[in-house]
Design an enzyme around this catalytic site. Structure first.
Site, short mmCIF file in Angstrom:
data_model
loop_
_atom_site.label_atom_id
_atom_site.label_comp_id
_atom_site.label_asym_id
_atom_site.label_seq_id
_atom_site.Cartn_x
_atom_site.Cartn_y
_atom_site.Cartn_z
N CYS A 7 -6.61 -4.08 2.98
CA CYS A 7 -6.07 -4.73 3.57
C CYS A 7 -6.25 -5.27 5.09
O CYS A 7 -7.51 -5.18 5.64
CB CYS A 7 -4.67 -4.31 4.46
SG CYS A 7 -4.49 -3.36 5.21
N VAL A 17 -6.98 3.39 15.72
CA VAL A 17 -6.31 3.63 14.85
C VAL A 17 -7.01 2.69 13.80
O VAL A 17 -7.31 3.61 13.13
CB VAL A 17 -4.69 3.57 14.41
CG1 VAL A 17 -4.56 3.75 13.37
CG2 VAL A 17 -3.95 5.11 16.07
N ARG A 70 0.96 -1.12 -0.07
CA ARG A 70 0.39 0.18 -0.33
C ARG A 70 0.99 1.19 -0.27
O ARG A 70 0.35 2.34 -0.35
CB ARG A 70 -1.29 0.06 1.09
CG ARG A 70 -1.70 -1.12 1.52
CD ARG A 70 -1.76 -1.29 2.73
NE ARG A 70 -2.71 0.35 2.98
CZ ARG A 70 -4.07 1.06 2.18
NH1 ARG A 70 -4.02 -0.14 1.41
NH2 ARG A 70 -4.58 2.17 2.68
N ARG A 89 -8.71 1.34 5.03
CA ARG A 89 -6.96 1.88 4.50
C ARG A 89 -7.13 3.01 3.07
O ARG A 89 -6.35 3.09 2.58
CB ARG A 89 -6.32 1.37 4.84
CG ARG A 89 -5.95 0.79 6.24
CD ARG A 89 -4.53 -0.05 6.23
NE ARG A 89 -3.35 0.62 6.25
CZ ARG A 89 -2.19 -0.11 6.24
NH1 ARG A 89 -1.57 -0.70 6.11
NH2 ARG A 89 -1.16 1.02 6.24
N ARG A 106 8.04 -8.72 5.66
CA ARG A 106 7.62 -7.14 4.74
C ARG A 106 9.06 -6.01 5.41
O ARG A 106 9.05 -5.22 4.87
CB ARG A 106 6.54 -6.71 4.69
CG ARG A 106 5.97 -7.87 3.41
CD ARG A 106 4.03 -7.57 3.71
NE ARG A 106 4.22 -5.83 3.63
CZ ARG A 106 3.57 -5.55 2.99
NH1 ARG A 106 2.47 -6.10 3.49
NH2 ARG A 106 3.46 -4.21 3.10
C1 EPZ Z 1 1.55 3.99 8.87
O1 EPZ Z 1 0.52 3.54 7.58
C2 EPZ Z 1 2.32 2.99 8.52
N1 EPZ Z 1 3.24 2.51 7.86
C3 EPZ Z 1 1.06 1.79 9.22
O2 EPZ Z 1 2.36 0.84 10.02
C4 EPZ Z 1 1.16 2.03 11.21
O3 EPZ Z 1 0.06 1.59 11.34
C5 EPZ Z 1 -0.13 3.28 10.10
O4 EPZ Z 1 0.72 5.09 9.87
C6 EPZ Z 1 0.08 4.10 11.92
O5 EPZ Z 1 0.91 4.60 12.02
C7 EPZ Z 1 3.47 3.14 6.96
O6 EPZ Z 1 4.26 4.68 7.28
C8 EPZ Z 1 4.44 2.47 5.71
P1 EPZ Z 1 -2.20 6.57 8.51
P2 EPZ Z 1 -0.49 4.67 6.83
O7 EPZ Z 1 -2.80 7.09 7.43
O8 EPZ Z 1 -0.16 6.07 6.91
C9 EPZ Z 1 -7.22 6.46 8.12
C10 EPZ Z 1 3.29 -0.93 9.42
O9 EPZ Z 1 3.48 -2.67 10.11
N2 EPZ Z 1 -6.74 7.13 6.72
O10 EPZ Z 1 -2.07 7.03 9.40
O11 EPZ Z 1 -1.35 3.72 5.83
C11 EPZ Z 1 -6.79 4.79 8.44
O12 EPZ Z 1 -7.46 4.03 7.38
C12 EPZ Z 1 2.63 -0.71 8.81
O13 EPZ Z 1 4.61 -0.72 9.56
C13 EPZ Z 1 -7.70 7.28 5.95
O14 EPZ Z 1 -9.12 7.31 6.00
O15 EPZ Z 1 -1.59 4.90 8.19
C14 EPZ Z 1 -6.24 4.76 9.46
O16 EPZ Z 1 -7.75 4.27 10.66
C15 EPZ Z 1 1.03 -1.26 9.39
N3 EPZ Z 1 -7.69 8.39 5.08
C16 EPZ Z 1 -6.15 5.93 10.35
O17 EPZ Z 1 -6.37 7.11 9.29
C17 EPZ Z 1 -6.56 8.55 4.53
O18 EPZ Z 1 -5.83 9.28 3.35
C18 EPZ Z 1 -4.20 6.25 10.30
O19 EPZ Z 1 -3.75 5.53 8.55
C19 EPZ Z 1 -5.05 7.99 5.50
C20 EPZ Z 1 -5.95 7.57 6.42
#
Ligand code: EPZ
Length: 423
Positions: free
Chosen positions: A117, A328, A93, A122, A398
């Site tokens: 996922c 989260v 992703r 997400r 990964r």
């Molecule tokens: C980052 O993912 C990390 N990945 C994740 O790590 C981590 O769990 C997550 O941040 C939270 O800390 C990377 O940095 C590559 P978010 P990300 O956007 O950015 C919602 C691991 O295990 N959201 O902060 O994809 C989303 O659904 C991975 O290393 C929207 O609704 O997470 C979630 O509920 C897993 N719309 C919340 O926000 C959007 O446009 C936080 O997601 C974006 C996010």
């Protein structure tokens, strides 16, 4: 397909070197798209996700070479095209992180919309809304996002409805190529965001406020290729801390940054661990038996969602009932059913998990479902009586570099084997 087999019940003792952070390396590779030139990234972890983003950049025309065990050069002088296929996004992703840099450099990008996922839907709606605010046209067709800004991006004040790590990173990178100033309100404060801002500023950008919830980017500055060392992986560090906690072990973790995981350290101390730390190391001694605690995951600097499963494994053998609230992601309890197969006594109610500690876990055949869930099953297996077979360990590869080797070095009875059984 491989599996990892652990014969549990051994106390871990020794020293482990922490690798570079996956979640800092991925935005760093994406940032190399922002300007032509030859970058050198060091302390790069050897992970499947890093291989994926390297393949993605090569598909775009970047020339990438291994310059050492953890050093990679990235030459983005000639980027041929800007499409990211479904297969690559489906694999990872975080491929969506190239959207912002491509818009900034080439004024357009076509990327497959990431599907859901295991841990949740997400979406990337906040990323796309931010790009639209900067003047990009966004259309969706056949599962692909077409983004283009024929007249270039324009700085904009963006309020992020939710704290999003890659959303903040994507928009920060795009804003470096926008005319004028962009302000990101309710920005993510993770150390990986600060690291990326440091890299962008080293490249010549003008980014202020990273690490706070308001980041200001004055766009349009000329950028150049740089050398950048990836910061240590705070989640790998926390995972090994959990391994010490569940085996009453004593581990020294070197090459880490304790300042990046204070919430985890505080919680493990509450659980009964003894922790001492220096600027780039920490030493942790696990208790005879973990104490129950309450945990709620939230954006940094709160307790990280990426450590929820691993600490749940520790709490599954605590002397009492713990309550975990996953605030989260909506579905980040896939590891619970597998832990129950090992004898854990966990009740799920919506976002809450009630973890009733048991005297001990028993080894079993378990299935990894996502990256951190697989890590939590390894942690549980280290303490379980008998053998635990963790299957589908491609999830683990990964985000963890040679985890079984590192654990074997400190006394675990753990090995990787081909998995001949059909799922
Ligand atoms: C980052 O993912 C990390 N990945 C994740 O790590 C981590 O769990 C997550 O941040 C939270 O800390 C990377 O940095 C590559 P978010 P990300 O956007 O950015 C919602 C691991 O295990 N959201 O902060 O994809 C989303 O659904 C991975 O290393 C929207 O609704 O997470 C979630 O509920 C897993 N719309 C919340 O926000 C959007 O446009 C936080 O997601 C974006 C996010």
């Amino acid at each position: 397909m491989d599996k990892i087999v652990i014969d549990g019940g051994r106390r871990l003792e020794g020293e482990i070197c922490i690798a570079g952070a996956k979640n800092a390396a991925l935005p760093a590779f994406a940032a190399t798209i922002l300007c032509p030139g030859k970058f050198l990234l060091t302390n790069v972890p050897n992970l499947k996700d890093v291989d994926t983003i390297i393949a993605l950049l090569k598909e775009m025309g970047a020339v990438i070479n291994k310059e050492g065990p953890n050093a990679v050069s990235v030459d983005t002088e000639r980027l041929a095209h800007c499409e990211v296929s479904y297969d690559l996004v489906r694999t990872m992703r975080a491929s969506c992180l190239v959207l912002g840099p491509l818009l900034a450099r080439m004024g357009k990008s076509r990327i497959s919309l990431p599907g859901g996922c295991a841990i949740g839907e997400r979406p990337i709606n906040l990323h796309l809304k931010g790009f639209q605010g900067m003047g990009a046209n966004i259309t969706l067709e056949e599962g692909y996002v077409n983004a283009d800004a024929p007249d270039g991006l324009v700085g904009h004040k963006i309020y992020l409805d939710l704290v999003t790590v890659t959303g903040t990173e994507n928009l920060m990178m795009a804003a470096t190529g926008a005319k004028g100033t962009t302000i990101l309100e309710n920005a993510a404060r993770e150390p990986e965001v600060v690291f990326l801002a440091d890299m962008l500023n080293k490249m010549g950008a003008d980014v202020h406020g990273a690490g706070t919830d308001k980041i200001t980017i004055n766009g349009g500055k000329p950028l150049k290729a740089v050398e950048m060392e990836i910061i240590p992986d705070r989640v790998e560090t926390g995972t090994f801390m959990a391994a010490a906690a569940i085996t009453a072990g004593q581990l020294k973790l070197v090459g880490c940054n304790p300042a990046h995981l204070e919430a985890v350290t505080m919680k493990l101390a509450e659980i009964g661990c003894k922790i001492t730390e220096g600027s780039d190391w920490l030493e942790i001694t696990g208790p005879a038996r973990p104490k129950p605690v309450e945990i709620e995951t939230n954006p940094y600097p709160s307790f990280p969602t990426d450590m929820q499963a691993q600490v749940m494994a520790v709490l599954s053998v605590a002397d009492g009932t713990s309550v975990i609230t996953e605030s989260v992601f909506e579905n980040r309890y896939m590891h619970v059913a597998e832990m129950r197969r090992m004898g854990a006594n966990i009740l799920l109610k919506g976002r809450n998990a009630f973890v009733h500690g048991v005297g001990s876990l028993s080894g079993a055949q378990v299935m990894a479902t996502d990256l951190r869930a697989s890590a939590s099953l390894i942690v549980a297996g280290l303490a379980a009586k008998g053998k635990t077979h963790v299957r589908r360990v491609y999830h683990l590869d990964r985000g963890y570099e040679r985890i079984e080797e590192k654990l074997r070095m400190v006394g675990a009875n753990i090995e990787r084997k081909p998995d001949r059984k059909r799922d």
